[in-house]
Design a protein around this motif. Structure first.
Motif, PDB file in Angstrom:
ATOM      1  N   GLN A  89       0.890  -1.283   0.074  1.00 39.14           N
ATOM      2  CA  GLN A  89       0.019   0.050   0.015  1.00 39.14           C
ATOM      3  C   GLN A  89       0.693   1.185   0.055  1.00 39.14           C
ATOM      4  OE1 GLN A  89      -3.003  -0.244   2.947  1.00 39.14           O
ATOM      5  NE2 GLN A  89      -3.315  -2.371   2.587  1.00 39.14           N
ATOM      6  N   VAL A  90       1.935   1.185  -0.779  1.00 35.43           N
ATOM      7  CA  VAL A  90       2.733   2.364  -0.814  1.00 35.43           C
ATOM      8  C   VAL A  90       2.018   3.724  -1.620  1.00 35.43           C
ATOM      9  CG1 VAL A  90       5.166   3.187  -2.020  1.00 35.43           C
ATOM     10  CG2 VAL A  90       4.796   0.993  -0.858  1.00 35.43           C
ATOM     11  N   SER A  91       1.838   4.810  -0.883  1.00 36.17           N
ATOM     12  CA  SER A  91       1.037   5.826  -1.449  1.00 36.17           C
ATOM     13  C   SER A  91       2.303   7.138  -1.510  1.00 36.17           C
ATOM     14  CB  SER A  91       0.082   6.311  -0.680  1.00 36.17           C
ATOM     15  OG  SER A  91      -0.597   7.583  -0.821  1.00 36.17           O
ATOM     16  N   VAL A  92       2.389   7.576  -2.652  1.00 37.87           N
ATOM     17  CA  VAL A  92       3.433   8.806  -2.794  1.00 37.87           C
ATOM     18  C   VAL A  92       2.622   9.872  -3.457  1.00 37.87           C
ATOM     19  CG1 VAL A  92       5.476   9.679  -3.994  1.00 37.87           C
ATOM     20  CG2 VAL A  92       5.179   7.041  -3.322  1.00 37.87           C
ATOM     21  N   GLU A  93       2.623  11.208  -2.639  1.00 32.83           N
ATOM     22  CA  GLU A  93       2.018  12.238  -3.146  1.00 32.83           C
ATOM     23  C   GLU A  93       2.997  13.500  -2.951  1.00 32.83           C
ATOM     24  OE1 GLU A  93      -2.375  14.515  -2.357  1.00 32.83           O
ATOM     25  OE2 GLU A  93      -1.770  12.841  -1.077  1.00 32.83           O
ATOM     26  N   GLY A  94       2.977  14.363  -4.179  1.00 32.23           N
ATOM     27  CA  GLY A  94       3.846  15.690  -4.204  1.00 32.23           C
ATOM     28  C   GLY A  94       2.853  16.736  -3.757  1.00 32.23           C
ATOM     29  N   SER A  95       3.389  17.772  -3.348  1.00 34.25           N
ATOM     30  CA  SER A  95       2.476  18.863  -2.932  1.00 34.25           C
ATOM     31  C   SER A  95       2.080  19.579  -4.103  1.00 34.25           C
ATOM     32  CB  SER A  95       3.129  19.945  -1.981  1.00 34.25           C
ATOM     33  OG  SER A  95       4.357  20.181  -2.526  1.00 34.25           O
ATOM     34  N   ARG A  96       2.808  19.509  -5.564  1.00 34.07           N
ATOM     35  CA  ARG A  96       2.723  20.253  -6.498  1.00 34.07           C
ATOM     36  C   ARG A  96       2.267  19.313  -7.724  1.00 34.07           C
ATOM     37  NH1 ARG A  96       7.896  24.566  -6.932  1.00 34.07           N
ATOM     38  NH2 ARG A  96       7.450  25.474  -4.950  1.00 34.07           N
ATOM     39  N   THR A  97       2.971  18.141  -7.544  1.00 32.05           N
ATOM     40  CA  THR A  97       2.423  17.123  -8.780  1.00 32.05           C
ATOM     41  C   THR A  97       1.287  16.294  -8.462  1.00 32.05           C
ATOM     42  OG1 THR A  97       4.271  15.802  -7.754  1.00 32.05           O
ATOM     43  CG2 THR A  97       4.771  17.302  -9.591  1.00 32.05           C
ATOM     44  N   GLY A  98       0.952  16.259  -7.129  1.00 28.42           N
ATOM     45  CA  GLY A  98      -0.226  15.252  -6.751  1.00 28.42           C
ATOM     46  C   GLY A  98       0.124  13.899  -6.661  1.00 28.42           C
ATOM     47  N   TYR A  99      -0.869  12.885  -6.583  1.00 24.91           N
ATOM     48  CA  TYR A  99      -0.497  11.507  -6.487  1.00 24.91           C
ATOM     49  C   TYR A  99       0.459  10.834  -7.556  1.00 24.91           C
ATOM     50  CZ  TYR A  99      -1.402   6.726  -5.263  1.00 24.91           C
ATOM     51  OH  TYR A  99      -1.542   5.395  -5.120  1.00 24.91           O
ATOM     52  N   HIS A 100       1.109  10.008  -7.215  1.00 27.02           N
ATOM     53  CA  HIS A 100       2.183   9.199  -8.201  1.00 27.02           C
ATOM     54  C   HIS A 100       1.918   7.919  -8.114  1.00 27.02           C
ATOM     55  CE1 HIS A 100       5.276  12.679  -8.935  1.00 27.02           C
ATOM     56  NE2 HIS A 100       4.505  13.193  -8.081  1.00 27.02           N
ATOM     57  N   TYR A 101       1.430   7.481  -9.646  1.00 29.55           N
ATOM     58  CA  TYR A 101       1.531   6.269  -9.781  1.00 29.55           C
ATOM     59  C   TYR A 101       2.968   5.619 -10.015  1.00 29.55           C
ATOM     60  CZ  TYR A 101      -3.642   6.924 -10.053  1.00 29.55           C
ATOM     61  OH  TYR A 101      -4.760   7.033 -10.251  1.00 29.55           O
ATOM     62  N   GLY A 102       3.016   4.247  -9.898  1.00 30.57           N
ATOM     63  CA  GLY A 102       4.226   3.712 -10.164  1.00 30.57           C
ATOM     64  C   GLY A 102       4.209   2.245  -9.766  1.00 30.57           C
ATOM     65  N   HIS A 103       5.502   1.713  -9.616  1.00 29.68           N
ATOM     66  CA  HIS A 103       5.662   0.268  -9.479  1.00 29.68           C
ATOM     67  C   HIS A 103       6.789   0.089  -8.351  1.00 29.68           C
ATOM     68  CE1 HIS A 103       4.089   0.435 -13.636  1.00 29.68           C
ATOM     69  NE2 HIS A 103       3.472  -0.589 -13.141  1.00 29.68           N
ATOM     70  N   LEU A 104       6.319  -1.132  -7.520  1.00 31.38           N
ATOM     71  CA  LEU A 104       7.233  -1.376  -6.430  1.00 31.38           C
ATOM     72  C   LEU A 104       8.148  -2.726  -7.249  1.00 31.38           C
ATOM     73  CD1 LEU A 104       8.135  -1.047  -3.467  1.00 31.38           C
ATOM     74  CD2 LEU A 104       6.507  -2.595  -2.875  1.00 31.38           C
ATOM     75  N   TYR A 105       9.368  -2.448  -7.323  1.00 32.67           N
ATOM     76  CA  TYR A 105      10.334  -3.442  -7.577  1.00 32.67           C
ATOM     77  C   TYR A 105      11.252  -4.029  -6.461  1.00 32.67           C
ATOM     78  CZ  TYR A 105       9.100  -1.611 -12.078  1.00 32.67           C
ATOM     79  OH  TYR A 105       8.289  -1.184 -13.276  1.00 32.67           O
ATOM     80  N   GLY A 106      11.068  -5.209  -6.398  1.00 34.19           N
ATOM     81  CA  GLY A 106      11.876  -6.034  -5.530  1.00 34.19           C
ATOM     82  C   GLY A 106      13.607  -6.137  -5.783  1.00 34.19           C
ATOM     83  N   TYR A 107      14.496  -5.889  -4.920  1.00 30.37           N
ATOM     84  CA  TYR A 107      15.982  -6.170  -4.945  1.00 30.37           C
ATOM     85  C   TYR A 107      16.136  -7.570  -5.218  1.00 30.37           C
ATOM     86  CZ  TYR A 107      15.725  -1.300  -2.801  1.00 30.37           C
ATOM     87  OH  TYR A 107      15.379  -0.292  -2.412  1.00 30.37           O
ATOM     88  N   PHE A 108      17.365  -7.848  -5.890  1.00 37.92           N
ATOM     89  CA  PHE A 108      17.811  -8.915  -6.081  1.00 37.92           C
ATOM     90  C   PHE A 108      18.142  -9.756  -5.104  1.00 37.92           C
ATOM     91  CE2 PHE A 108      21.835 -11.569  -6.855  1.00 37.92           C
ATOM     92  CZ  PHE A 108      21.372 -12.434  -7.870  1.00 37.92           C
TER      93      PHE A 108
END
Length: 630
Positions: A89-108
């Motif tokens: 449930q990672v949520s990332v929100e910028g004060s100017r750019t708003g909500y950021h969609y993205g992907h969570l990638y695991g480390y090797f």
């Protein structure tokens, strides 16, 4: 050292001053004009230091660090210390750019992951990150925030000049006409053959750039000429995927004294097996590249950002160079951990003067990283005259060695100035290359070993290695490598020489490049190279018409014992005509033969091993006929 070698060293010391001053200070001395940023720069000097990376209530460290003001616009959000399945449930929100969609990638490595946004952040905005962290049944809702820095563009900043080198300073080969590496003069013969070959680099400065391997006798073993004035620095040997490989940095060296490029791993066949790029929108810097077990690489990063320097009596529209350590997953390229000097070290510790104009302030100048088995990381800040032991998880400073806030009382001679290459040794001592110059503080540059007493909080100088006979003063660069028998190899930085000393200080080896050349560091390692390319050959019929001279080389080959010359009237009728011992990077032999003027001679060579086995065969070339004068 003989008188000739001493004279050349003194001449070289004068010739290297200009490049050394630029590399050492980050000041261009009028070489470039910086465009002042429009309007006042944002505040960037932190009110508090020690931005810990831990998420309270979890075993996870994050970067960008909570409450940092140094994040880049293209940053990932890294979670280190738990399986990626425990980060939800990672949520990332910028004060100017708003909500950021993205992907969570695991480390090797299986111990975390990075959330990679689909779009960049904007300069100056505050970003809030929320996540559910922990195993099922033990989840913890966490949140933190960071601010995005305002970058200062480096695209208009030039590099160092690359004039032609005088022919007397480089080598040329008939069989490899495109290679012109600098010569290496050995002034004290090698007394420790088991230490191996000499690893150096050429550039910035005059002539061709690239990584170099020399034998202890000064013979060229390998030179990878980089085109388009791309520099190579920090050639070393490191363990990667079970074998010893060559590693170095290559790219552009900016006039500010840092690099923008990539790190390279090359196997004994001289094939690139890994290329490491910085993450989070940065370029890999030249100063250090360390591989540790688990396919993790530590690199240096330089982050040039706008910053209001008026609180420290600098320019209101100022620019600062923040430096960072990145720990990268070599398999995925993801950033596992990122540490910024501006978050943890006060700018008041700097010995570099604060500029009152748009010149970027190189207040810290990170120049080495030493990851240790216990997870701690030792780094060197040239401009603060100090080394810092970091907690490799939280990023907190465990202690300072030297500088204005040393954690230890520095004994006589233990203090360094403008130092490089801080390394923690197995016995707990720290070795450094103490430049002591730019501006000059010490009489001469030196390698030092310092013993730390954690209980008494003292630091004692236990060994010092100055250059014997002729004091060398390096205004920049340099390193001190400790070998298994505790002898040391010193690369003299801005004075591109290399010396080896026994543990007690006796000189075991000494060599130097010609005046005007440059080599950031110098090492010694045993090296066995098996190039996949074919040997090179050149042949010419002598003017007398009764014999042919043949020149053979094989760039990077280390196991050639002799050469067999094949020749004939056609490329299909070659026969053995001569043999010659391998006598240098290029070996040559002349054998008798008479050919009519209208007949062509074809020549090839075979590289032979110690038992006479064929290691490689060159292409067949047509021998050059002599030019007859009218």
């Amino acid at each position: 050292m003989n008188r000739k070698g001493l004279t050349l060293l003194l001449l070289a010391a004068v010739a290297w001053v200009v490049v050394a001053v630029l590399l050492g200070t980050g000041s261009l001395s009028g070489a470039h004009t910086f465009v002042a940023p429009g309007g006042p720069s944002p505040a960037c000097l932190p009110a508090t230091l020690g931005h810990g990376a831990e998420l309270p209530g979890t075993t996870v460290e994050v970067s960008p660090a909570p409450e940092t003001d140094t994040a880049n616009q293209d940053t990932q959000v890294s979670f280190l210390g738990a399986p990626v399945t425990d980060i939800q449930q990672v949520s990332v929100e910028g004060s100017r750019t708003g909500y950021h969609y993205g992907h969570l990638y695991g480390y090797f490595q299986g111990d975390g992951g990075s959330f990679v946004p689909d779009k960049p952040f904007k300069a100056g905005e505050r970003v809030v990150v929320r996540a559910l962290v922990g195993p099922p049944g033990g989840e913890h809702r966490s949140s933190f925030s960071f601010r995005v820095a305002t970058p200062y563009p480096t695209g208009g900043i030039g590099g160092f000049p690359n004039p032609e080198a005088p022919p007397s300073s480089y080598q040329s080969f008939a069989s490899a006409p495109g290679l012109h590496p600098p010569a290496l003069e050995v002034t004290s013969p090698d007394l420790d053959p088991k230490a191996g070959d000499v690893m150096m680099t050429a550039g910035p400065g005059p002539g061709q750039f690239g990584p170099l391997i020399y034998s202890p006798q000064g013979r060229l073993v390998w030179f990878d000429h980089l085109p388009n004035a791309r520099n190579a620095l920090n050639l070393s040997v490191q363990r990667y995927e079970g074998q010893d490989d060559l590693t170095w940095w290559q790219g552009k060296v900016l006039g500010l004294g840092f690099g923008e490029g990539e790190d390279v791993v090359m196997d004994p066949n001289y094939q690139t097996v890994a290329t490491i790029h910085a993450g989070n929108g940065y370029e890999a810097d030249l100063h250090d590249f360390q591989i540790v077990p688990g396919q993790v690489a530590y690199i240096t990063v330089y982050n040039v950002m706008r910053c209001d320097l008026s609180p420290v009596k600098g320019a209101r529209n100022g620019v600062i160079i923040d430096t960072a350590v990145q720990a990268l997953d070599m398999k995925t390229g993801l950033v596992r951990w990122e540490w910024h000097s501006l978050d943890h070290v006060g700018v008041s510790e700097s010995h570099a003067p604060v500029p009152t104009n748009a010149t970027p302030w190189d207040w810290f100048h990170l120049n080495s990283i030493d990851p240790q088995p216990d997870g701690h990381v030792l780094i060197s800040g040239r401009s603060t005259w100090a080394s810092y032991q970091l907690d490799g998880s939280s990023g907190g400073i465990l202690w300072r060695l030297g500088g204005t806030r040393s954690s230890f009382t520095m004994g006589p001679g233990a203090e360094t100035a403008w130092q490089h290459d801080a390394r923690m040794q197995p016995d707990g001592t720290v070795t450094l290359f103490d430049d002591g110059s730019n501006p000059r503080v010490h009489y001469q540059s030196r390698g030092v070993r310092v013993a730390i007493d954690p209980e008494r909080r003292t630091a004692t100088l236990t060994r010092v290695y100055p250059h014997p006979g002729s004091p060398l003063v390096a205004d920049s660069q340099g390193n001190m490598q400790t070998l298994a028998d505790e002898s040391v190899v010193i690369g003299w930085g801005a004075v591109p020489s290399v010396s080896q000393f026994a543990k007690g200080g006796a000189l075991l080896f000494d060599a130097h490049m010609p005046p005007g050349m440059s080599s950031y560091r110098a090492f010694r390692f045993p090296w066995v190279g098996h190039p996949l390319s074919a040997p090179s050959v050149s042949a010419r019929v002598l003017a007398t018409g009764d014999s042919t001279a043949v020149f053979a080389s094989w760039n990077g080959a280390t196991q050639v014992a002799s050469w067999r010359v094949l020749a004939g009237a056609s490329s299909a009728s070659l026969a053995a005509r001569a043999t010659m011992p391998d006598s240098g990077f290029e070996s040559t032999v002349t054998y008798p033969d008479t050919y009519p003027e209208d007949k062509v001679e074809y020549v090839a060579v075979q590289a032979l091993g110690g038992a006479g086995e064929v290691l490689g065969t060159s292409a067949t070339v047509e021998a050059t006929k002599p030019v007859m004068k009218p």
